[in-house]
Write a protein that holds these residues in place. Structure first.
Motif, PDB file in Angstrom:
ATOM      1  N   PHE A 101       2.979  -7.615  -1.968  1.00  0.00           N
ATOM      2  CA  PHE A 101       3.756  -6.385  -2.157  1.00  0.00           C
ATOM      3  C   PHE A 101       4.560  -6.190  -0.889  1.00  0.00           C
ATOM      4  O   PHE A 101       4.086  -5.618   0.080  1.00  0.00           O
ATOM      5  N   GLY A 102       5.763  -6.729  -0.890  1.00  0.00           N
ATOM      6  CA  GLY A 102       6.552  -6.800   0.328  1.00  0.00           C
ATOM      7  C   GLY A 102       7.490  -5.652   0.579  1.00  0.00           C
ATOM      8  O   GLY A 102       8.257  -5.682   1.556  1.00  0.00           O
ATOM      9  N   LEU A 103       7.452  -4.610  -0.267  1.00  0.00           N
ATOM     10  CA  LEU A 103       8.331  -3.451  -0.060  1.00  0.00           C
ATOM     11  C   LEU A 103       7.614  -2.427   0.821  1.00  0.00           C
ATOM     12  O   LEU A 103       6.503  -1.993   0.495  1.00  0.00           O
ATOM     13  N   PRO A 104       8.189  -2.024   1.955  1.00  0.00           N
ATOM     14  CA  PRO A 104       7.554  -0.994   2.792  1.00  0.00           C
ATOM     15  C   PRO A 104       7.256   0.267   1.978  1.00  0.00           C
ATOM     16  O   PRO A 104       8.119   0.751   1.240  1.00  0.00           O
ATOM     17  N   HIS A 105       6.052   0.782   2.120  1.00  0.00           N
ATOM     18  CA  HIS A 105       5.637   1.917   1.297  1.00  0.00           C
ATOM     19  C   HIS A 105       4.458   2.641   1.947  1.00  0.00           C
ATOM     20  O   HIS A 105       3.847   2.153   2.900  1.00  0.00           O
ATOM     21  N   ARG A 106       4.145   3.797   1.403  1.00  0.00           N
ATOM     22  CA  ARG A 106       2.892   4.493   1.702  1.00  0.00           C
ATOM     23  C   ARG A 106       2.080   4.511   0.403  1.00  0.00           C
ATOM     24  O   ARG A 106       2.629   4.727  -0.674  1.00  0.00           O
ATOM     25  N   ASP A 107       0.787   4.299   0.515  1.00  0.00           N
ATOM     26  CA  ASP A 107      -0.054   4.395  -0.678  1.00  0.00           C
ATOM     27  C   ASP A 107      -0.250   5.844  -1.093  1.00  0.00           C
ATOM     28  O   ASP A 107      -0.378   6.142  -2.286  1.00  0.00           O
ATOM     29  N   PHE A 108      -0.273   6.748  -0.106  1.00  0.00           N
ATOM     30  CA  PHE A 108      -0.530   8.155  -0.376  1.00  0.00           C
ATOM     31  C   PHE A 108       0.354   9.019   0.512  1.00  0.00           C
ATOM     32  O   PHE A 108       0.738   8.601   1.612  1.00  0.00           O
ATOM     33  N   SER A 109       0.648  10.211   0.045  1.00  0.00           N
ATOM     34  CA  SER A 109       1.375  11.158   0.880  1.00  0.00           C
ATOM     35  C   SER A 109       0.439  11.698   1.951  1.00  0.00           C
ATOM     36  O   SER A 109      -0.792  11.530   1.872  1.00  0.00           O
ATOM     37  N   TYR A 110       1.008  12.369   2.942  1.00  0.00           N
ATOM     38  CA  TYR A 110       0.180  12.949   4.000  1.00  0.00           C
ATOM     39  C   TYR A 110      -0.796  13.957   3.408  1.00  0.00           C
ATOM     40  O   TYR A 110      -1.966  14.030   3.817  1.00  0.00           O
ATOM     41  N   THR A 111      -0.351  14.732   2.429  1.00  0.00           N
ATOM     42  CA  THR A 111      -1.204  15.743   1.814  1.00  0.00           C
ATOM     43  C   THR A 111      -2.374  15.109   1.077  1.00  0.00           C
ATOM     44  O   THR A 111      -3.506  15.599   1.148  1.00  0.00           O
ATOM     45  N   GLU A 112      -2.129  14.022   0.380  1.00  0.00           N
ATOM     46  CA  GLU A 112      -3.209  13.328  -0.311  1.00  0.00           C
ATOM     47  C   GLU A 112      -4.195  12.705   0.669  1.00  0.00           C
ATOM     48  O   GLU A 112      -5.390  12.625   0.393  1.00  0.00           O
ATOM     49  N   ALA A 113      -3.684  12.254   1.810  1.00  0.00           N
ATOM     50  CA  ALA A 113      -4.513  11.516   2.757  1.00  0.00           C
ATOM     51  C   ALA A 113      -5.240  12.409   3.756  1.00  0.00           C
ATOM     52  O   ALA A 113      -6.156  11.941   4.432  1.00  0.00           O
ATOM     53  N   HIS A 114      -4.831  13.685   3.879  1.00  0.00           N
ATOM     54  CA  HIS A 114      -5.418  14.562   4.895  1.00  0.00           C
ATOM     55  C   HIS A 114      -5.737  15.943   4.320  1.00  0.00           C
ATOM     56  O   HIS A 114      -5.041  16.448   3.439  1.00  0.00           O
ATOM     57  N   PHE A 115      -6.773  16.545   4.867  1.00  0.00           N
ATOM     58  CA  PHE A 115      -7.077  17.948   4.572  1.00  0.00           C
ATOM     59  C   PHE A 115      -6.071  18.832   5.320  1.00  0.00           C
ATOM     60  O   PHE A 115      -5.383  18.364   6.244  1.00  0.00           O
ATOM     61  N   PRO A 116      -5.958  20.111   4.953  1.00  0.00           N
ATOM     62  CA  PRO A 116      -5.014  21.000   5.638  1.00  0.00           C
ATOM     63  C   PRO A 116      -5.202  21.064   7.155  1.00  0.00           C
ATOM     64  O   PRO A 116      -4.243  21.287   7.895  1.00  0.00           O
ATOM     65  N   ASP A 117      -6.435  20.858   7.640  1.00  0.00           N
ATOM     66  CA  ASP A 117      -6.676  20.916   9.086  1.00  0.00           C
ATOM     67  C   ASP A 117      -6.418  19.576   9.782  1.00  0.00           C
ATOM     68  O   ASP A 117      -6.657  19.443  10.979  1.00  0.00           O
ATOM     69  N   GLY A 118      -5.938  18.571   9.041  1.00  0.00           N
ATOM     70  CA  GLY A 118      -5.599  17.284   9.630  1.00  0.00           C
ATOM     71  C   GLY A 118      -6.674  16.228   9.526  1.00  0.00           C
ATOM     72  O   GLY A 118      -6.433  15.053   9.816  1.00  0.00           O
ATOM     73  N   ARG A 119      -7.885  16.603   9.128  1.00  0.00           N
ATOM     74  CA  ARG A 119      -8.939  15.607   8.963  1.00  0.00           C
ATOM     75  C   ARG A 119      -8.602  14.682   7.796  1.00  0.00           C
ATOM     76  O   ARG A 119      -7.982  15.089   6.823  1.00  0.00           O
ATOM     77  N   PRO A 120      -9.032  13.419   7.862  1.00  0.00           N
ATOM     78  CA  PRO A 120      -8.676  12.480   6.792  1.00  0.00           C
ATOM     79  C   PRO A 120      -9.475  12.715   5.511  1.00  0.00           C
ATOM     80  O   PRO A 120     -10.690  12.940   5.552  1.00  0.00           O
TER      81      PRO A 120
ATOM     82  N   GLY B 125       3.093  -6.147   2.990  1.00  0.00           N
ATOM     83  CA  GLY B 125       2.526  -7.469   3.229  1.00  0.00           C
ATOM     84  C   GLY B 125       3.605  -8.512   3.423  1.00  0.00           C
ATOM     85  O   GLY B 125       4.642  -8.483   2.757  1.00  0.00           O
ATOM     86  N   GLY B 126       3.378  -9.420   4.350  1.00  0.00           N
ATOM     87  CA  GLY B 126       4.314 -10.510   4.571  1.00  0.00           C
ATOM     88  C   GLY B 126       4.094 -11.638   3.574  1.00  0.00           C
ATOM     89  O   GLY B 126       3.019 -11.769   2.979  1.00  0.00           O
ATOM     90  N   CYS B 127       5.117 -12.445   3.348  1.00  0.00           N
ATOM     91  CA  CYS B 127       5.001 -13.621   2.489  1.00  0.00           C
ATOM     92  C   CYS B 127       4.458 -14.802   3.299  1.00  0.00           C
ATOM     93  O   CYS B 127       4.508 -14.809   4.521  1.00  0.00           O
ATOM     94  N   CYS B 128       3.938 -15.781   2.600  1.00  0.00           N
ATOM     95  CA  CYS B 128       3.342 -16.947   3.247  1.00  0.00           C
ATOM     96  C   CYS B 128       4.390 -18.036   3.445  1.00  0.00           C
ATOM     97  O   CYS B 128       5.038 -18.467   2.486  1.00  0.00           O
ATOM     98  N   GLY B 129       4.554 -18.475   4.687  1.00  0.00           N
ATOM     99  CA  GLY B 129       5.502 -19.540   5.000  1.00  0.00           C
ATOM    100  C   GLY B 129       4.973 -20.909   4.589  1.00  0.00           C
ATOM    101  O   GLY B 129       3.764 -21.110   4.453  1.00  0.00           O
ATOM    102  N   LYS B 130       5.876 -21.851   4.412  1.00  0.00           N
ATOM    103  CA  LYS B 130       5.479 -23.176   3.932  1.00  0.00           C
ATOM    104  C   LYS B 130       4.646 -23.954   4.941  1.00  0.00           C
ATOM    105  O   LYS B 130       3.964 -24.907   4.579  1.00  0.00           O
TER     106      LYS B 130
END
Length: 292
Positions: A165-184, A264-269
């Motif tokens: 999956f070579g396209l830069p991305h986030r799996d989750f938004s900051y809100t999904e990944a953290h509680f309101p107080d910043g804890r994960p 993820g990077g691609c595999c070179g020959k």
């Protein structure tokens, strides 16, 4: 048939003759070294940098187990199945076990496994091109598709299931990944069954300090750090590419993060061994399930 252990044992016997038997349906698993991040010297600070590499603790004693994980993946691929089907064997679940122990150190002992569990197995760029042309390769033998009686399909680089999956991305938004107080709320774990190097397709990540949208889920660029362009082969990137860092990891290590931009990077020959890795996401039970 797919639910019968005998089917998978027969598959392992066909494609793994002369090697240690791959177990299926075991109720007792070997214990991997436990993970406790307290006082551990990590390559990168999880909270400051946004990601860390957990060293392969005790790898010298369990190297055969990691080799079994990689062999399970190669077995299902030889049978014409996507890499994620390796989870029908016992070995890859040992990686999940290790990821879970790491997640408990970060999120607390009551964290649970999210259903977004996947395995990638790359092919060398040269091997993929040969396969498209119908030539047999060591990584993709012509016999691979005959297990289910289907003909070999053409495939393009980085488009096969489990390839990359070579396209830069986030799996989750900051809100999904953290509680309101910043804890994960969540922890993403990525565990290579082989060494993951720059040449064979390691992860690339953007440190938090170079990501102005890291904690701004309301911004368009937060959830779309990169999108395919209108022209073939063109990608529109919304972050400074020069800030990205390769994140190599040894076999048995673990790369962990919450919601940094990555790909993820691609595999070179010329890669010695194409990269194989499992990704598992863990969530605090105090948080609701994610969109995945």
């Amino acid at each position: 048939q797919l639910t019968e252990p005998a089917y998978w044992r027969a598959m392992a016997a066909r494609y793994g003759s002369g090697q240690r038997e791959l177990s299926v349906g075991s109720t007792v698993f070997p214990a991997l070294p436990t993970a406790d991040l307290r006082g551990l010297e990590l390559e990168g600070n999880l909270e400051d940098v946004g990601y860390s590499v957990v060293p392969p603790a005790g790898l010298a004693n369990v190297k055969d187990l990691w080799e079994d994980m990689a062999r399970a993946v190669r077995t299902v691929e030889a049978a014409g199945l996507p890499p994620v089907w390796a989870l029908m064997f016992d070995a890859p679940w040992l990686a999940v076990q290790r990821g879970w122990a790491i997640a408990q150190s970060v999120l607390g002992s009551d964290c649970i496994l999210e259903p977004s569990l996947f395995i990638w197995s790359l092919r060398r760029n040269e091997d993929v091109r040969k396969r498209v042309k119908g030539q047999e390769t060591e990584d993709a033998p012509r016999d691979a598709a005959t297990w289910h009686g289907s003909e070999e399909r053409e495939e393009k680089r980085c488009e096969r299931i489990g390839q990359n999956f070579g396209l830069p991305h986030r799996d989750f938004s900051y809100t999904e990944a953290h509680f309101p107080d910043g804890r994960p709320r969540i922890l993403n774990t990525w565990l290579p069954f082989t060494d993951a190097t720059v040449d064979n397709g390691c992860l690339w990540m953007v440190p938090k300090e170079f990501d102005p949208m890291y904690a701004s889920p309301e911004e368009y660029d937060h959830s779309r750090p990169a999108t395919p362009g209108f022209e073939a082969g063109v990608t529109k990137v919304r972050f400074p590419m020069g800030t990205a860092r390769p994140v190599p990891a040894e076999q048995g290590a673990a790369v962990i993060w919450h919601n940094v931009i990555h790909w993820g990077g691609c595999c070179g020959k010329r890669a010695l061994t194409p990269r194989i890795a499992l990704a598992a996401t863990f969530r605090s039970t105090a948080s609701k399930p994610t969109h995945l």
